[in-house]
Design an enzyme around this catalytic site. Structure first.
Site, PDB file in Angstrom:
ATOM      1  N   LYS A 171       2.506  -7.683  -2.132  1.00  0.00           N
ATOM      2  CA  LYS A 171       1.219  -7.712  -1.442  1.00  0.00           C
ATOM      3  C   LYS A 171       0.422  -8.958  -1.835  1.00  0.00           C
ATOM      4  O   LYS A 171      -0.138  -9.651  -0.977  1.00  0.00           O
ATOM      5  CB  LYS A 171       0.410  -6.447  -1.757  1.00  0.00           C
ATOM      6  CG  LYS A 171       0.961  -5.196  -1.104  1.00  0.00           C
ATOM      7  CD  LYS A 171       0.173  -3.979  -1.542  1.00  0.00           C
ATOM      8  CE  LYS A 171       0.721  -2.707  -0.917  1.00  0.00           C
ATOM      9  NZ  LYS A 171      -0.055  -1.516  -1.305  1.00  0.00           N
ATOM     10  N   ALA A 177      -2.682  -4.292  -5.633  1.00  0.00           N
ATOM     11  CA  ALA A 177      -2.249  -3.164  -6.455  1.00  0.00           C
ATOM     12  C   ALA A 177      -1.505  -2.165  -5.584  1.00  0.00           C
ATOM     13  O   ALA A 177      -1.644  -2.157  -4.364  1.00  0.00           O
ATOM     14  CB  ALA A 177      -3.452  -2.488  -7.110  1.00  0.00           C
ATOM     15  N   ASP A 178      -0.713  -1.334  -6.245  1.00  0.00           N
ATOM     16  CA  ASP A 178      -0.043  -0.245  -5.556  1.00  0.00           C
ATOM     17  C   ASP A 178       0.158   0.899  -6.537  1.00  0.00           C
ATOM     18  O   ASP A 178       0.470   0.672  -7.710  1.00  0.00           O
ATOM     19  CB  ASP A 178       1.300  -0.675  -4.978  1.00  0.00           C
ATOM     20  CG  ASP A 178       1.749   0.297  -3.898  1.00  0.00           C
ATOM     21  OD1 ASP A 178       1.351   0.101  -2.738  1.00  0.00           O
ATOM     22  OD2 ASP A 178       2.462   1.262  -4.231  1.00  0.00           O
ATOM     23  N   THR A 179      -0.021   2.117  -6.042  1.00  0.00           N
ATOM     24  CA  THR A 179       0.112   3.297  -6.883  1.00  0.00           C
ATOM     25  C   THR A 179       1.265   4.158  -6.383  1.00  0.00           C
ATOM     26  O   THR A 179       1.371   4.422  -5.184  1.00  0.00           O
ATOM     27  CB  THR A 179      -1.197   4.109  -6.872  1.00  0.00           C
ATOM     28  OG1 THR A 179      -2.256   3.262  -7.343  1.00  0.00           O
ATOM     29  CG2 THR A 179      -1.109   5.329  -7.773  1.00  0.00           C
TER      30      THR A 179
END
Length: 191
Positions: A55, A71-73
């Site tokens: 991203k 960010a990624d969760t």
């Protein structure tokens, strides 16, 4: 010397709120559009890292002079990924799976400045109480599960389900603040 533009590669209101808590307002929000399909045999931790880096780099390609934060969760029970539920039935299945169990939330955060990308993954262990069917039905009816990895948002009603958390509460919300500030500082961007 002026600091570079800070671009947040996410439209998540939770990430914007978390940044505001530490006095950071992105100059621009430009959500990344990437394929988030997990790769074969990819661990949850590696998936969170890859998505955050992808991203950041995708948005940085169109903003070469900016500092890009992404960010990624990823929520996992063992190696099973619990992505964003597609519908109410899947949200119910996820909550039944999480009921009375421990799970892990992996949040990847990446910062790209020029050609350099740095990233971290924060691993938080979360335990849920045993959820009754009426609790699950009420939570799903609230709609809070929509658009959330694992089918819950810890900052809302699901906070009452948590019996134990070891790690970073802001990471479970979507952005580990300590690591984010360190990555921004390392890229030469300071609030």
């Amino acid at each position: 010397m002026s600091r570079p533009e800070l671009v947040l590669a996410s439209a998540s209101p939770r990430r914007i709120e978390l940044l505001a808590l530490v006095g950071i307002t992105p100059d621009r929000v430009d959500p990344a559009d990437i394929d988030e399909t997990p790769l074969k045999d990819e661990t949850p931790s590696r998936l969170a890292a890859r998505l955050a880096v992808s991203k950041a780099e995708a948005v940085a390609a169109g903003a070469p002079d900016a500092v890009v934060l992404a960010a990624d969760t990823v929520v996992a029970v063992g190696r099973r990924l619990l992505e964003k539920p597609a519908d109410e039935a899947e949200a119910v299945r996820f909550l039944k799976l999480l009921s009375g169990r421990n799970h892990r939330v992996f949040t990847g955060v990446a910062v790209t400045a020029g050609v350099r990308t740095s990233h971290r993954v924060v691993d938080t262990r979360v335990s849920f109480k045993v959820l009754s069917d009426p609790e699950i039905v009420a939570y799903v009816a609230s709609g809070e599960w929509r658009g959330k990895a694992g089918g819950y948002g810890i900052q809302g009603r699901a906070g009452a389900f948590v019996t134990r958390l070891v790690g970073s509460y802001p990471a479970v919300m979507g952005l580990p603040l300590f690591e984010t500030i360190n990555l921004l500082n390392g890229a030469g961007w300071r609030p």
